[in-house]
Design a protein around this motif. Structure first.
Motif, mmCIF file in Angstrom:
data_model
loop_
_atom_site.group_PDB
_atom_site.id
_atom_site.type_symbol
_atom_site.label_atom_id
_atom_site.label_comp_id
_atom_site.label_asym_id
_atom_site.label_seq_id
_atom_site.Cartn_x
_atom_site.Cartn_y
_atom_site.Cartn_z
ATOM 1 N N GLY A 320 40.233 63.138 43.088
ATOM 2 C CA GLY A 320 41.113 64.170 42.574
ATOM 3 C C GLY A 320 40.419 65.324 41.895
ATOM 4 O O GLY A 320 41.059 66.155 41.255
ATOM 5 N N GLU A 321 39.092 65.418 42.056
ATOM 6 C CA GLU A 321 38.303 66.412 41.338
ATOM 7 C C GLU A 321 37.505 67.252 42.334
ATOM 8 O O GLU A 321 37.106 66.776 43.393
ATOM 9 C CB GLU A 321 37.349 65.687 40.386
ATOM 10 C CG GLU A 321 36.386 66.565 39.622
ATOM 11 C CD GLU A 321 35.420 65.733 38.802
ATOM 12 O OE1 GLU A 321 35.603 65.635 37.585
ATOM 13 O OE2 GLU A 321 34.483 65.152 39.401
ATOM 14 N N ARG A 322 37.286 68.517 41.999
ATOM 15 C CA ARG A 322 36.406 69.368 42.805
ATOM 16 C C ARG A 322 35.438 70.089 41.882
ATOM 17 O O ARG A 322 35.836 70.699 40.887
ATOM 18 C CB ARG A 322 37.249 70.369 43.594
ATOM 19 C CG ARG A 322 36.467 71.369 44.468
ATOM 20 C CD ARG A 322 35.533 70.712 45.491
ATOM 21 N NE ARG A 322 36.101 69.671 46.293
ATOM 22 C CZ ARG A 322 36.667 69.853 47.491
ATOM 23 N NH1 ARG A 322 36.768 71.049 47.999
ATOM 24 N NH2 ARG A 322 37.120 68.821 48.187
ATOM 25 N N THR A 323 34.140 70.001 42.206
ATOM 26 C CA THR A 323 33.119 70.681 41.431
ATOM 27 C C THR A 323 33.103 72.164 41.784
ATOM 28 O O THR A 323 33.203 72.546 42.948
ATOM 29 C CB THR A 323 31.735 70.077 41.715
ATOM 30 O OG1 THR A 323 31.727 68.703 41.298
ATOM 31 C CG2 THR A 323 30.633 70.824 40.986
ATOM 32 N N VAL A 324 32.971 72.983 40.745
ATOM 33 C CA VAL A 324 32.890 74.428 40.912
ATOM 34 C C VAL A 324 31.610 74.897 40.234
ATOM 35 O O VAL A 324 31.334 74.544 39.085
ATOM 36 C CB VAL A 324 34.112 75.134 40.275
ATOM 37 C CG1 VAL A 324 33.919 76.640 40.267
ATOM 38 C CG2 VAL A 324 35.374 74.770 41.029
#
Length: 327
Positions: A320-324
């Motif tokens: 559920g996470e996306r690295t930016v």
């Protein structure tokens, strides 16, 4: 007469397809015509496609090094306006202090838009958004199976399908704990993909035999088995089942018996770079930005400074996470 020194910037630079990008200096790119502009990059998503590019494994890879990865981002133009942009393969990528963009592949952002959220959510949401609006426009009340629903793009696809009018959404994936959370964001039923092929096929047939659309992020054996399980259990095989192939994390090929195509109204097509024109993708971006900005489509954001890009590369996203990457 000595030439003027080339301006330098900080960037994530791929010097070997066998290593993560390194934080180092790189020449600032220069616009070459009126359709291009130099932006200060505010945020760039570390998407699976970006990792594939940086490893030289994407089908669009030229194999040329060094390269800067990054396929999209949020940037600030010289006049202060912020835009979401889709990177052009002609230019260095977005994981740098600055990037050259094609202004025809940009969308202005509202003043209150969260740059990091936009950079995180646009790519995982875009595949299903475009697929269900351009490739197989969903009709209100139709049912959808998301195959690979426990990945970030698959989780977003569950939300997108519901938002676009699906009457019923089935989410299928391997991660049991993540599957359970899909019910809160729109999944009407969930199916766990397990190593027991027969039991999984039976569960899929029971839950999804009558779906109108399959959004597939897996391909490989899971898609092969799911396809046959659904077709064999379908009550009316002449009713269309549209299979939209988007990702292939479970394998690049499937084995499909010819009878599957002759004995059922199965329509297989892909969605990706080339299947839909750049103009088609860009036309869908404003409405997608609006949905993300309103909180209708959600994803957790992990912001990492550009200088720590090697660390970010070694730490896969949590569910559920996306690295930016933030310069």
């Amino acid at each position: 007469m000595r030439a003027a020194p080339v301006e330098q910037m900080n960037a994530a630079v791929v010097t070997s397809f066998d290593e993560p990008p390194h934080y180092q200096q790189f020449d600032v790119p220069t616009p070459s015509n009126d359709d291009q502009a130099l932006v200060d990059v505010l945020a760039a998503g570390l998407h699976p496609r970006v990792r594939t590019d940086a490893a030289g494994r994407h089908y669009t890879s030229t194999g040329q090094l060094p390269m800067i990865p990054g396929i999209d981002g949020v940037g600030r133009l010289a006049d202060g306006r912020r835009v979401y942009f889709v990177a052009d393969d002609e230019f260095p990528g977005s994981m740098a202090d600055k990037a050259v963009i094609d202004v025809r592949r940009t969308v202005p952002l509202p003043e209150d838009a969260n740059a990091e959220m936009i950079a995180a959510a646009m790519n995982p949401a875009m595949s299903s958004w475009v697929a269900l609006r351009r490739r197989v426009p969903i009709e209100t009340g139709q049912s959808v199976l998301v195959l690979g629903a426990t990945g970030n793009a698959g989780t977003m696809a569950v939300q997108v399908a519901k938002r676009l009018g699906a009457g019923r959404v089935v989410g299928a994936g391997r991660d049991a704990s993540r599957l359970e959370s899909l019910s809160a964001i729109g999944a009407d039923e969930i199916v766990q993909l397990t190593d027991d092929a027969d039991a999984t096929a039976a569960a899929l047939a029971k839950a999804a035999a009558e779906v109108d659309i399959v959004v597939d992020y897996l391909w490989g054996k899971p898609a092969e088995r799911t396809m046959m399980a659904l077709l064999l259990a379908r009550s009316d095989r002449s009713r269309a089942m549209n299979w939209i192939q988007i990702g292939a994390i479970a394998g690049p090929t499937i084995e499909l018996p010819s009878v599957a195509l002759r004995s059922a109204n199965l329509r297989i097509q892909g969605n990706g770079q080339g299947a839909v024109s750049t103009q088609g993708y860009v036309a869908e971006l404003p409405s997608l930005i609006e949905e993300i900005g309103s909180g209708t489509l959600k994803i957790a954001v992990r912001a990492v400074p550009l200088r720590d890009v090697e660390t970010a590369w070694a730490a896969p996203d949590l569910p559920g996470e996306r690295t930016v990457i933030v310069p």
